[in-house]
Design an enzyme around this catalytic site. Sequence first.
Site, PDB file in Angstrom:
ATOM      1  CE1 TYR A 118     -65.979-100.767   4.060  1.00 31.09           C
ATOM      2  CE2 TYR A 118     -64.048 -99.356   3.874  1.00 31.09           C
ATOM      3  CZ  TYR A 118     -65.365 -99.544   4.233  1.00 31.09           C
ATOM      4  OH  TYR A 118     -66.075 -98.503   4.779  1.00 31.09           O
ATOM      5  CB  ILE A 119     -62.161 -99.721  -1.457  1.00 29.20           C
ATOM      6  CG1 ILE A 119     -62.045 -98.986  -0.124  1.00 29.20           C
ATOM      7  CG2 ILE A 119     -62.327 -98.715  -2.599  1.00 29.20           C
ATOM      8  CD1 ILE A 119     -60.796 -98.123   0.000  1.00 29.20           C
ATOM      9  CG  LEU A 174     -58.607-100.582  -6.043  1.00 28.72           C
ATOM     10  CD1 LEU A 174     -60.097-100.907  -6.056  1.00 28.72           C
ATOM     11  CD2 LEU A 174     -58.393 -99.091  -5.801  1.00 28.72           C
ATOM     12  CB  ALA A 175     -54.254-105.534  -3.818  1.00 32.46           C
ATOM     13  CD1 TRP A 176     -52.108-101.412   2.528  1.00 33.51           C
ATOM     14  CD2 TRP A 176     -51.121-100.882   0.593  1.00 33.51           C
ATOM     15  NE1 TRP A 176     -50.906-100.876   2.836  1.00 33.51           N
ATOM     16  CE2 TRP A 176     -50.265-100.533   1.657  1.00 33.51           C
ATOM     17  CE3 TRP A 176     -50.711-100.637  -0.704  1.00 33.51           C
ATOM     18  CZ2 TRP A 176     -49.015 -99.940   1.456  1.00 33.51           C
ATOM     19  CZ3 TRP A 176     -49.483-100.054  -0.908  1.00 33.51           C
ATOM     20  CH2 TRP A 176     -48.643 -99.700   0.154  1.00 33.51           C
ATOM     21  CE1 TYR A 229     -52.621 -97.901   3.944  1.00 34.20           C
ATOM     22  CE2 TYR A 229     -53.340 -95.858   4.976  1.00 34.20           C
ATOM     23  CZ  TYR A 229     -53.496 -96.825   4.007  1.00 34.20           C
ATOM     24  OH  TYR A 229     -54.516 -96.731   3.094  1.00 34.20           O
ATOM     25  CE  LYS A 263     -52.098 -97.375   0.294  1.00 25.50           C
ATOM     26  NZ  LYS A 263     -52.706 -97.986  -0.899  1.00 25.50           N
TER      27      LYS A 263
END
Length: 276
Positions: A12-13, A70-72, A133, A137
């Site tokens: 998405y990002i 960025l992978a998550w 989440y 992080k």
Amino acid sequence: MLSIAVTGANGYIGRHVVTALCDMGACVYALDLCVEGGDPRARWMQVDVFDPSFAPAELFDEMPDVCLHLAWRNGFDHNAPTHMGDLSGHYLFLHKMIDAGVGRVAVMGSMHEVGYWEGAITEETPCKPLSAYGVAKDALRRALEIESGRKGFALQWLRGFYIYGDDAQSQSIFGKLLRAARAGQKTFPFTTGKNKYDFTPVAELAHMIAAATMQDEVLGIINCCSGKPVSLAEQIEGFIRDNHLDIQLEYGAFPDRPYDSPGVWGDARKIQRILG
């Protein structure tokens, strides 16, 4: 030419970030499980970063200057079990990249690392996350800060806030609202909408991430944000008007989440310095 390996590059990002980096002249190695439909200027590589057999030396002829992680998975489901389940995989992947010679690591963070907070979030704001989440992080950032001190690589923690845009593909409230309206629903269950957040269109966020990654003077925690709080109701009502949706919000159908404050936004001074 700066070379950057981007994980989650077709997400998405990520797909917006890859395009922004290519526009800025970077050599982009785009890593993802799905490599179809991405910006053709990038070098696409089908990679599972959690695969225990992943070896950077076998993938890259020459190690990239920067690893932008960025992978998550399940970023919009704050208590999905994958957040804690994947945490060691994120750490081990980055550990391999660092040991293979990447000199700078940039990672996508989140306002949810902080937990409940009222007012502006700075890089000194204490973190007491209230979701899986946020816990994951926060733990990854702390571990990388320790490793950065031990091994000497540069670290950028790119903290995102309330992201919207490209909404047909999004699992955010904006995407859900858009799909509900297209399905013919006339009402949409909603909270009180009074909470104020720092909203950032995904294309603007991608530009901030790319600009931050293309330079190495500003390091540490970087809030990728507008610095301006707007109520959720105001933002969503504007989204309905701008997209000409025939749907009304059902205020109060859902309670406000206990870890959402009346108003929270990012301190944008570092990203503004980068953007000029």
